[in-house]
Design a protein around this motif. Sequence first.
Motif, PDB file in Angstrom:
ATOM      1  N   ARG A  42     -29.569  11.419  11.090  1.00 45.05           N
ATOM      2  CA  ARG A  42     -28.756  12.590  11.449  1.00 45.05           C
ATOM      3  C   ARG A  42     -28.991  13.028  12.893  1.00 45.05           C
ATOM      4  O   ARG A  42     -28.056  13.413  13.593  1.00 45.05           O
ATOM      5  CB  ARG A  42     -29.030  13.728  10.469  1.00 45.05           C
ATOM      6  CG  ARG A  42     -28.418  13.458   9.090  1.00 45.05           C
ATOM      7  CD  ARG A  42     -28.626  14.618   8.128  1.00 45.05           C
ATOM      8  NE  ARG A  42     -30.020  14.833   7.756  1.00 45.05           N
ATOM      9  CZ  ARG A  42     -30.645  14.161   6.798  1.00 45.05           C
ATOM     10  NH1 ARG A  42     -30.002  13.257   6.110  1.00 45.05           N
ATOM     11  NH2 ARG A  42     -31.902  14.411   6.516  1.00 45.05           N
ATOM     12  N   ARG A  62     -21.923   9.790   9.578  1.00 44.16           N
ATOM     13  CA  ARG A  62     -22.448  10.881   8.747  1.00 44.16           C
ATOM     14  C   ARG A  62     -22.291  10.562   7.264  1.00 44.16           C
ATOM     15  O   ARG A  62     -23.196  10.806   6.466  1.00 44.16           O
ATOM     16  CB  ARG A  62     -21.739  12.190   9.084  1.00 44.16           C
ATOM     17  CG  ARG A  62     -22.194  12.791  10.393  1.00 44.16           C
ATOM     18  CD  ARG A  62     -21.510  14.118  10.680  1.00 44.16           C
ATOM     19  NE  ARG A  62     -21.970  14.658  11.942  1.00 44.16           N
ATOM     20  CZ  ARG A  62     -21.175  15.026  12.935  1.00 44.16           C
ATOM     21  NH1 ARG A  62     -19.855  14.941  12.817  1.00 44.16           N
ATOM     22  NH2 ARG A  62     -21.680  15.500  14.057  1.00 44.16           N
ATOM     23  N   GLY A  66     -25.415  10.112   4.826  1.00 39.56           N
ATOM     24  CA  GLY A  66     -25.433  11.067   3.713  1.00 39.56           C
ATOM     25  C   GLY A  66     -26.684  11.905   3.714  1.00 39.56           C
ATOM     26  O   GLY A  66     -27.076  12.454   4.745  1.00 39.56           O
ATOM     27  N   SER A  67     -27.368  11.965   2.593  1.00 40.05           N
ATOM     28  CA  SER A  67     -28.585  12.775   2.484  1.00 40.05           C
ATOM     29  C   SER A  67     -29.859  11.955   2.697  1.00 40.05           C
ATOM     30  O   SER A  67     -30.958  12.482   2.569  1.00 40.05           O
ATOM     31  CB  SER A  67     -28.629  13.464   1.123  1.00 40.05           C
ATOM     32  OG  SER A  67     -28.682  12.490   0.099  1.00 40.05           O
ATOM     33  N   SER A  68     -29.704  10.669   3.017  1.00 36.76           N
ATOM     34  CA  SER A  68     -30.892   9.842   3.257  1.00 36.76           C
ATOM     35  C   SER A  68     -31.517  10.192   4.609  1.00 36.76           C
ATOM     36  O   SER A  68     -30.909  10.879   5.424  1.00 36.76           O
ATOM     37  CB  SER A  68     -30.528   8.350   3.235  1.00 36.76           C
ATOM     38  OG  SER A  68     -29.761   8.000   4.367  1.00 36.76           O
ATOM     39  N   GLU A  69     -32.710   9.707   4.838  1.00 33.45           N
ATOM     40  CA  GLU A  69     -33.387   9.978   6.102  1.00 33.45           C
ATOM     41  C   GLU A  69     -32.783   9.176   7.239  1.00 33.45           C
ATOM     42  O   GLU A  69     -32.850   9.566   8.392  1.00 33.45           O
ATOM     43  CB  GLU A  69     -34.878   9.691   5.959  1.00 33.45           C
ATOM     44  CG  GLU A  69     -35.532  10.639   4.994  1.00 33.45           C
ATOM     45  CD  GLU A  69     -36.998  10.818   5.288  1.00 33.45           C
ATOM     46  OE1 GLU A  69     -37.453  10.427   6.367  1.00 33.45           O
ATOM     47  OE2 GLU A  69     -37.672  11.365   4.419  1.00 33.45           O
TER      48      GLU A  69
END
Length: 78
Positions: A42, A62, A66-69
Motif C-alpha cells: 500500500r 490496490r 487488497g488487505s494483504s501486506e
Amino acid sequence: MIDLYNAETKQLIGSITEADLKVLVGHLEEESAEDQDYYIDRATIDFMADGEATEHLLQLLRAAVGSSEGMEIRWQRR
C-alpha cells in the motif's frame, strides 16, 4: 498492451498501457535490466499516486494488494 500478474499464483491482475508500464518501472526498483517482477504494498501504491500514475493503474494495484501486506507482481507484453 501489458498484462500484470500475481507472481506467486500467476493469476492475471489486469492489463495496462505502455505509459502505465513506464510509470511502474520508473517508481519501482529493478534488480536488473531484464527484471519484470516487483514487490508492491500500500505504501508503494501511495508513493506512485504522485500524479504520474493513472487511476486505472492505481486501482488495479490496490485491488491486487487488497488487505494483504504486499505482493510480488510481474508484467508481460502480449
